[in-house]
Write an enzyme that holds these catalytic residues in place. Structure first.
Site, short mmCIF file in Angstrom:
data_model
loop_
_atom_site.label_atom_id
_atom_site.label_comp_id
_atom_site.label_asym_id
_atom_site.label_seq_id
_atom_site.Cartn_x
_atom_site.Cartn_y
_atom_site.Cartn_z
N SER A 50 5.33 -3.87 1.45
CA SER A 50 4.59 -3.90 1.03
C SER A 50 4.07 -5.46 0.09
O SER A 50 5.44 -5.92 -0.93
CB SER A 50 4.24 -2.94 -0.89
N GLY A 51 3.00 -6.64 -0.31
CA GLY A 51 3.40 -7.80 -0.71
C GLY A 51 3.96 -7.78 -2.17
O GLY A 51 4.53 -8.07 -2.74
N LEU A 52 3.04 -6.89 -2.90
CA LEU A 52 2.77 -6.69 -4.63
C LEU A 52 4.46 -5.99 -4.82
O LEU A 52 5.17 -6.53 -5.71
CB LEU A 52 2.15 -5.39 -4.54
N ASP A 98 2.25 -11.26 -7.64
CA ASP A 98 1.88 -11.32 -5.96
C ASP A 98 0.48 -12.09 -5.74
O ASP A 98 -0.30 -11.76 -5.29
CB ASP A 98 0.74 -9.59 -6.37
N ASP A 135 3.68 -7.28 5.64
CA ASP A 135 2.35 -7.32 4.27
C ASP A 135 2.63 -8.89 4.67
O ASP A 135 3.37 -9.43 3.46
CB ASP A 135 2.28 -6.75 3.39
N ASP A 138 0.57 -11.26 3.87
CA ASP A 138 -0.28 -12.45 2.47
C ASP A 138 -1.16 -12.54 3.97
O ASP A 138 -1.97 -12.19 4.74
CB ASP A 138 0.57 -12.89 1.70
N GLU A 177 -3.83 -11.22 6.10
CA GLU A 177 -5.59 -11.28 5.81
C GLU A 177 -6.59 -12.13 5.74
O GLU A 177 -5.58 -13.33 5.24
CB GLU A 177 -5.33 -10.69 3.73
N LYS A 196 -2.43 -16.73 -1.89
CA LYS A 196 -3.60 -15.18 -2.71
C LYS A 196 -3.56 -14.66 -3.73
O LYS A 196 -2.35 -14.90 -4.52
CB LYS A 196 -3.74 -13.84 -1.12
N ASN A 220 -4.12 -10.27 -5.60
CA ASN A 220 -3.81 -9.40 -4.82
C ASN A 220 -5.64 -8.91 -4.85
O ASN A 220 -5.93 -9.45 -5.57
CB ASN A 220 -3.01 -8.59 -6.09
N SER A 221 -5.61 -8.00 -4.45
CA SER A 221 -6.81 -7.92 -4.20
C SER A 221 -7.48 -6.74 -4.56
O SER A 221 -8.85 -6.97 -5.24
CB SER A 221 -7.26 -6.77 -2.85
N ARG A 241 -6.50 -8.44 8.69
CA ARG A 241 -6.77 -7.16 7.57
C ARG A 241 -8.47 -7.76 7.56
O ARG A 241 -7.58 -9.40 6.37
CB ARG A 241 -5.54 -7.59 6.88
N HIS A 261 -9.90 -2.58 4.08
CA HIS A 261 -9.24 -2.49 2.14
C HIS A 261 -10.60 -2.62 1.69
O HIS A 261 -11.64 -3.14 1.93
CB HIS A 261 -8.53 -3.44 2.23
C1 SPV Z 1 0.32 -4.34 -1.04
O1 SPV Z 1 0.85 -3.83 -0.99
O2 SPV Z 1 0.47 -5.85 -0.76
C2 SPV Z 1 -0.68 -4.43 -0.58
C3 SPV Z 1 -1.80 -3.56 -0.13
O3 SPV Z 1 -1.65 -6.01 -0.30
S1 SPV Z 1 -2.91 -3.37 -1.64
O4 SPV Z 1 -1.55 -4.31 -2.50
O5 SPV Z 1 -3.87 -2.51 -1.92
O6 SPV Z 1 -3.43 -5.12 -2.41
MG MG Z 2 0.08 -7.46 -0.44
#
Ligand code: SPV
Ligand code: MG
Length: 527
Positions: free
Chosen positions: A32-34, A44, A71, A73, A100, A106, A108-109, A145, A176
């Site tokens: 996971s990027g986060l 993130d 992930d 990004d 994505e 980027k 975080n979504s 993504r 997503h």
């Molecule tokens: C992550 O886990 O970094 C993701 C998923 O990209 S989210 O945080 O839900 O965007």
């Molecule tokens: Mg991410």
């Protein structure tokens, strides 16, 4: 992704969390990027460089066997950065990357997603193509993504983008959504059908039963950040308790033992490897002192304490033994105690109790000792009533032999003093030639014709780590036969010889004294 049933990936963000996810039974891991940025303590927003992410992934990959989906990004740049990313991921055995359709850097979504600009479709398709062309392993996968819902677009935009990415070569689509209900992803799946496997991240719509996703034919669910969040709550609670209570007691039962940390790190594998690869000397040598008996021959002196604790020149005999062992570099010392055991209380010893000291012989002490030591270190066995110069132990400790004894060539003196002694016959007497020859033990006995005697056995036996178990089993065997219950160490040596074991003899001359009488105690003060 290609499996016909719904599968799950669990987030991990470093080596140990990856091991934990794998051990829990997950077939794969989400890098996971986060979580990766959060464990670095940054946002993130591509604040951690892609090589920093790559380096952490290498630890995760080395620590596990299941596939890792990174992930990635936005691919950390344009098509060219994407190509290089894929190459570097493959070199580290990473199975797949998800990119994505947003702009670098980027966000975080779940942070103001509606305001986030999406990538140009053609540009993003070029990135997918470049990634697919760069991979050298056919099994490497690229997940595209779609962030259309996150950025506030509708189903048509989402499907249009997914179709373009499919045609560009993507292996799966991650759709997503930041809604609290799964409406967007379910609508997408219905429209999309089975054109490519569909991956979802239900972080926000967590209350939806998994069965719903299964029945809609999704391929993969990602639990995207839950190990990180679990770790954060555990760390916050522990840190707060430690800060307020100012002791460890309050938290000890709520944290894993350090042994669990070692297990997750694979400490056992290293110990096994050390046995295979490390020279014996580097493993160190330990000592086992047999000191269970009283030593009645010293009369009153041993009424309150065993012989090993009788004072010689102001300090217990055992303290002198420890000092001599320490001087040869041996610090791991075990002592078998029995008579008045509570008085055998010198620090930094591994104390082993033989409570049957009265009705048993020294082999019982030896067996208890062998069971109470670390079997991976070479061992020097000695008695608790002997004063000796450190070189006697050193010569044994340094020998490469699996079994060795020190034999005193100065035995005539003992014979003249009419002391009880254990005489040794060897394969060759002490001489100039014996210095370079491989002299072995033939027999040890208190009764031996002077013409056969080559020296006196002083009570020292070196047992190499690889022999400790076998010697222990032999002693156990001996103790099973009734007439050997009170057998002594010389009986063990003789049996080893009878069984064909080579016991190396190291000749020494004098420089030791065993304490068998009051005279010896007085004499020992000058030793
Ligand atoms: C992550 O886990 O970094 C993701 C998923 O990209 S989210 O945080 O839900 O965007
Ligand atoms: Mg991410």
């Amino acid at each position: 992704m290609d499996s016909t049933q719904l599968d799950f990936l669990c987030e991990a963000h470093n080596g140990i969390s990856a091991v934990i996810a794998e051990e829990a039974g997950f077939k794969g891991i989400w890098g996971s990027g986060l979580s990766l940025s959060a464990q670095f303590g940054v946002r993130d927003n591509n604040e951690a460089s892609w090589t920093q992410v790559l380096e952490m992934l290498e630890f995760m990959s080395d620590a596990t066997r299941v596939p890792i989906l990174l992930d990635g990004d936005t691919g950390y740049g344009n098509f060219n950065n994407m190509r290089r990313l894929v190459k570097k991921l493959e070199q580290r055995d990473i199975a797949a990357v998800c990119i994505e359709d947003k702009l670098f850097p980027k966000t975080n979504s779940f942070i103001g997603g509606q305001a986030q600009p999406l990538a140009d479709i053609d540009e993003f398709c070029g990135k997918i193509k470049a990634g697919k062309d760069a991979q050298s392993d056919d099994d490497f996968a690229i997940v595209a993504r779609v962030e259309a819902f996150i950025a506030g677009w509708g189903l048509a935009e989402a499907v249009k983008r997914a179709e373009a990415y499919r045609q560009a070569g993507a292996d799966a689509i991650l759709i997503h959504s930041a809604l609290g209900a799964p409406d967007e992803v379910l609508a997408f799946k219905q429209e999309w059908a089975d054109r490519l496997p569909v991956v979802i991240v239900p972080t926000k719509y967590y209350a939806t039963p998994t069965e719903v996703f299964r029945s809609h034919g999704f391929s993969l669910i990602i639990w995207a950040n839950h190990l990180l969040r679990a770790a954060i709550s555990a760390m916050q609670q522990t840190a707060q308790t430690l800060a307020s209570d100012q002791n460890l007691f309050s938290v000890e039962d709520r944290v894993v033992p350090v042994a669990e940390v070692f297990r997750l790190q694979g400490a056992v594998e290293l110990q096994e490897a050390e046995k295979r690869y490390l020279p014996l000397r580097r493993r160190g040598v330990q000592a086992l002192v047999l000191a269970a008996s009283r030593g009645t021959e010293l009369g009153e002196l041993t009424e309150q304490r065993p012989k090993t604790m009788v004072k010689i020149a102001g300090r217990p005999l055992l303290a002198h033994i420890i000092e001599a062992l320490n001087a040869t570099g041996i610090k791991n010392i075990s002592v078998v105690r029995g008579y008045k055991k509570e008085t055998v209380d010198l620090p930094n010893l591994n104390l082993i109790d033989n409570d049957e000291f009265d009705e048993s012989g020294e082999l019982v002490s030896l067996l208890k000792g062998l069971r109470g030591i670390q079997p991976e270190q070479d061992l020097i066995v000695c008695y608790g009533d002997v004063l000796f110069n450190k070189y006697i132990v050193q010569i044994l400790a340094e020998s490469e032999d699996a079994l060795a004894v020190a034999i005193d060539t100065n035995w005539i003196e003992s014979a003249n003093r009419h002391r009880q002694a254990d005489y040794a016959r060897c394969s060759m007497p002490h001489s100039r030639e014996s210095f370079s020859a491989r002299v072995t033990l033939k027999h040890v006995s208190a009764e031996m014709a002077p013409a056969s005697i080559h020296g006196e056995w002083m009570g020292f036996i070196k047992i190499g780590a690889d022999e400790i178990t076998a010697v222990g089993e032999l002693v156990e065997d001996m103790l099973r036969s009734a007439d050997r219950k009170r057998a002594k160490l010389p009986d063990l040596l003789n049996l080893l010889v009878e069984n064909g074991k080579q016991i190396r003899v190291r000749y020494t001359t004098g420089h030791w004294l065993d304490i068998d009488s009051l005279d010896d105690v007085i004499h020992a003060g000058n030793f």
